[in-house]
Design a protein around this motif. Structure first.
Motif, PDB file in Angstrom:
ATOM      1  N   GLU A 172      33.626  39.102  69.496  1.00 38.37           N
ATOM      2  CA  GLU A 172      34.235  39.962  70.514  1.00 38.37           C
ATOM      3  C   GLU A 172      33.484  39.747  71.824  1.00 38.37           C
ATOM      4  OE1 GLU A 172      34.212  43.887  68.950  1.00 38.37           O
ATOM      5  OE2 GLU A 172      35.820  43.384  67.520  1.00 38.37           O
ATOM      6  N   LEU A 173      34.245  39.522  72.873  1.00 34.93           N
ATOM      7  CA  LEU A 173      33.634  39.189  74.159  1.00 34.93           C
ATOM      8  C   LEU A 173      32.674  40.281  74.634  1.00 34.93           C
ATOM      9  CD1 LEU A 173      33.530  37.121  76.467  1.00 34.93           C
ATOM     10  CD2 LEU A 173      35.309  38.457  77.613  1.00 34.93           C
ATOM     11  N   GLY A 174      33.106  41.542  74.537  1.00 34.58           N
ATOM     12  CA  GLY A 174      32.277  42.643  75.031  1.00 34.58           C
ATOM     13  C   GLY A 174      30.938  42.703  74.311  1.00 34.58           C
ATOM     14  N   ARG A 175      30.998  42.521  72.997  1.00 32.94           N
ATOM     15  CA  ARG A 175      29.778  42.580  72.206  1.00 32.94           C
ATOM     16  C   ARG A 175      28.839  41.422  72.562  1.00 32.94           C
ATOM     17  NH1 ARG A 175      29.564  43.748  65.743  1.00 32.94           N
ATOM     18  NH2 ARG A 175      27.978  42.225  65.208  1.00 32.94           N
ATOM     19  N   PHE A 176      29.416  40.234  72.726  1.00 40.55           N
ATOM     20  CA  PHE A 176      28.617  39.065  73.090  1.00 40.55           C
ATOM     21  C   PHE A 176      27.933  39.286  74.439  1.00 40.55           C
ATOM     22  CE2 PHE A 176      28.046  34.953  75.206  1.00 40.55           C
ATOM     23  CZ  PHE A 176      27.291  34.284  74.256  1.00 40.55           C
ATOM     24  N   LEU A 177      28.700  39.774  75.412  1.00 39.06           N
ATOM     25  CA  LEU A 177      28.143  39.938  76.761  1.00 39.06           C
ATOM     26  C   LEU A 177      27.052  41.007  76.797  1.00 39.06           C
ATOM     27  CD1 LEU A 177      31.364  39.673  78.972  1.00 39.06           C
ATOM     28  CD2 LEU A 177      29.643  37.919  78.511  1.00 39.06           C
ATOM     29  N   ARG A 178      27.175  42.013  75.927  1.00 37.67           N
ATOM     30  CA  ARG A 178      26.151  43.065  75.892  1.00 37.67           C
ATOM     31  C   ARG A 178      24.826  42.520  75.373  1.00 37.67           C
ATOM     32  NH1 ARG A 178      30.377  46.335  74.530  1.00 37.67           N
ATOM     33  NH2 ARG A 178      30.052  46.130  72.293  1.00 37.67           N
TER      34      ARG A 178
ATOM     35  N   GLY B 278      18.993  29.427  84.644  1.00 38.41           N
ATOM     36  CA  GLY B 278      18.381  30.531  83.920  1.00 38.41           C
ATOM     37  C   GLY B 278      19.396  31.402  83.190  1.00 38.41           C
ATOM     38  N   GLY B 279      20.679  31.219  83.516  1.00 41.02           N
ATOM     39  CA  GLY B 279      21.743  32.003  82.861  1.00 41.02           C
ATOM     40  C   GLY B 279      21.918  31.587  81.407  1.00 41.02           C
ATOM     41  N   ILE B 280      22.526  32.461  80.632  1.00 35.88           N
ATOM     42  CA  ILE B 280      22.777  32.176  79.213  1.00 35.88           C
ATOM     43  C   ILE B 280      24.145  31.510  79.072  1.00 35.88           C
ATOM     44  CG2 ILE B 280      23.215  33.280  76.973  1.00 35.88           C
ATOM     45  CD1 ILE B 280      21.048  35.299  77.660  1.00 35.88           C
ATOM     46  N   PHE B 281      24.206  30.507  78.167  1.00 33.54           N
ATOM     47  CA  PHE B 281      25.475  29.831  77.897  1.00 33.54           C
ATOM     48  C   PHE B 281      26.302  30.615  76.881  1.00 33.54           C
ATOM     49  CE2 PHE B 281      23.338  25.758  79.232  1.00 33.54           C
ATOM     50  CZ  PHE B 281      24.241  25.445  80.244  1.00 33.54           C
ATOM     51  N   LYS B 282      27.606  30.570  77.099  1.00 31.83           N
ATOM     52  CA  LYS B 282      28.582  31.081  76.125  1.00 31.83           C
ATOM     53  C   LYS B 282      29.325  29.863  75.586  1.00 31.83           C
ATOM     54  CE  LYS B 282      33.061  33.355  76.111  1.00 31.83           C
ATOM     55  NZ  LYS B 282      33.721  32.105  75.740  1.00 31.83           N
ATOM     56  N   PRO B 283      29.689  29.867  74.285  1.00 32.15           N
ATOM     57  CA  PRO B 283      30.506  28.757  73.787  1.00 32.15           C
ATOM     58  C   PRO B 283      31.804  28.653  74.595  1.00 32.15           C
ATOM     59  CG  PRO B 283      29.766  30.134  71.961  1.00 32.15           C
ATOM     60  CD  PRO B 283      29.413  30.866  73.230  1.00 32.15           C
ATOM     61  N   GLY B 284      32.305  27.430  74.744  1.00 35.48           N
ATOM     62  CA  GLY B 284      33.494  27.200  75.560  1.00 35.48           C
ATOM     63  C   GLY B 284      34.806  27.536  74.888  1.00 35.48           C
ATOM     64  N   PHE B 285      34.767  28.286  73.788  1.00 29.78           N
ATOM     65  CA  PHE B 285      36.033  28.699  73.176  1.00 29.78           C
ATOM     66  C   PHE B 285      36.332  30.152  73.516  1.00 29.78           C
ATOM     67  CE2 PHE B 285      32.792  28.868  69.765  1.00 29.78           C
ATOM     68  CZ  PHE B 285      32.829  30.231  69.462  1.00 29.78           C
ATOM     69  N   VAL B 286      37.581  30.530  73.298  1.00 29.37           N
ATOM     70  CA  VAL B 286      38.061  31.851  73.690  1.00 29.37           C
ATOM     71  C   VAL B 286      37.617  32.899  72.666  1.00 29.37           C
ATOM     72  CG1 VAL B 286      40.149  33.222  74.057  1.00 29.37           C
ATOM     73  CG2 VAL B 286      40.022  30.881  74.933  1.00 29.37           C
ATOM     74  N   PHE B 287      36.941  33.908  73.122  1.00 26.01           N
ATOM     75  CA  PHE B 287      36.513  35.017  72.265  1.00 26.01           C
ATOM     76  C   PHE B 287      37.639  36.043  72.131  1.00 26.01           C
ATOM     77  CE2 PHE B 287      31.640  35.106  71.928  1.00 26.01           C
ATOM     78  CZ  PHE B 287      31.546  33.736  72.009  1.00 26.01           C
ATOM     79  N   PHE B 288      37.520  36.910  71.142  1.00 19.48           N
ATOM     80  CA  PHE B 288      38.460  38.025  71.045  1.00 19.48           C
ATOM     81  C   PHE B 288      38.291  38.893  72.290  1.00 19.48           C
ATOM     82  CE2 PHE B 288      37.599  37.274  66.383  1.00 19.48           C
ATOM     83  CZ  PHE B 288      38.819  36.674  66.133  1.00 19.48           C
ATOM     84  N   GLY B 289      39.395  39.224  72.929  1.00 17.15           N
ATOM     85  CA  GLY B 289      39.318  40.041  74.135  1.00 17.15           C
ATOM     86  C   GLY B 289      39.175  39.210  75.394  1.00 17.15           C
ATOM     87  N   GLU B 290      39.274  37.884  75.259  1.00 12.31           N
ATOM     88  CA  GLU B 290      39.165  37.001  76.408  1.00 12.31           C
ATOM     89  C   GLU B 290      40.513  36.313  76.630  1.00 12.31           C
ATOM     90  OE1 GLU B 290      36.177  34.005  75.789  1.00 12.31           O
ATOM     91  OE2 GLU B 290      36.091  33.444  77.903  1.00 12.31           O
ATOM     92  N   GLY B 291      40.851  36.051  77.885  1.00 13.61           N
ATOM     93  CA  GLY B 291      42.135  35.423  78.194  1.00 13.61           C
ATOM     94  C   GLY B 291      42.168  33.948  77.826  1.00 13.61           C
TER      95      GLY B 291
END
Ligand SMILES: [Zn+2]
Length: 250
Positions: A55-61, A155-168
């Motif tokens: 879930e995008l929100g959970r990942f970003l938190r 210095g930023g954190i990477f997110k995988p390049g696939f679409v998470f739940f809750g992401e467009g």
């Protein structure tokens, strides 16, 4: 392959040979023979892991907390997976001018690895990482994933390049996919259950415009009854090898 499936291959080859603008639409079924486990269903990834991990929100938190599980699910097996004959034949068809465009729901990056370039990865790809701070996109090299969470030069954190739940859906992939469907006169569906929207609209658009839909799958899917004109009931590689042989000879 069953005699029935072989007859369907012959019919499909005849029709596809006449298509002016063929597109392909692929789902998890095309990557099964490459050893990519499916998400849904028996033995699927979601029987072992909590889908909330994506879930995008959970990942970003808390990206640092989510990354070890993400690495385990997506980067320990995909780094070993290789394209199979179905991926390779689609890439060759593109090079030969037989295939105009390819839309995939898969995030395993195997079409790209096989050489497909006229390609929209509708749900993104795990082969790339995107920096949450500056937006830089890089290859998901094993070295980058050795220490978690993976960090960008900024210095930023990477997110995988696939679409998470809750992401467009990525805008480029979305627009390219629908534009391809609007101009195609035939669509080859391989290994998609036809249940995940809006991706599942792609073959339906081709059908509504009067185009031909050929489907390859070992079992009937959400497309088979309502959308598919010719159903080849078989595994992806075997069916594609036969279809390729018939198309080239025919
Ligand atoms: Zn950055």
């Amino acid at each position: 392959m069953s005699p029935e499936a072989s007859r369907a291959v012959l019919r499909a080859a005849q029709k596809l040979g006449q298509a002016k603008r063929l597109i392909a639409f692929t789902g998890a079924g095309i990557s099964v023979e490459s050893g990519i486990p499916s998400f849904r269903g028996e033995g699927g990834i979601w029987t072992r892991y909590d889908p909330a991990t994506l879930e995008l929100g959970r990942f970003l938190r808390d990206p640092a907390a989510a990354w070890p599980t993400i690495r385990e699910i997506f980067y320990e097996y995909t780094s070993k997976a290789e394209p199979n004959d179905a991926h390779r034949i689609l890439a060759r068809w593109e090079a030969e001018g037989r295939l105009a465009f390819l839309v995939t729901q898969n995030i395993d990056g195997l079409h790209e690895a096989a050489g497909s370039r006229a390609l929209a990865e509708f749900h993104g790809s795990c082969r790339h990482l995107v920096c949450l701070d500056c937006g830089t996109r890089v290859e998901a090299e094993p070295a980058l994933l050795a220490d978690l969470p993976p960090r960008c030069r900024c210095g930023g954190i990477f997110k995988p390049g696939f679409v998470f739940f809750g992401e467009g859906i990525p805008r480029n992939a979305y627009e390219a996919s629908f534009a391809a469907a609007e101009t195609a006169d035939a669509c080859l569906v391989i290994g998609s259950t036809g249940e995940v929207y809006p991706a599942a609209e792609i073959p339906r658009i081709v059908k509504r415009r009067g185009g031909l839909v050929v489907e390859i799958d070992p079992e009937p899917t959400g497309f088979t009854e309502s959308v598919t004109d010719i159903f080849i009931r078989a595994g992806a590689s075997e069916a594609m090898r036969e279809l390729d042989r018939e198309l080239v000879n025919g």
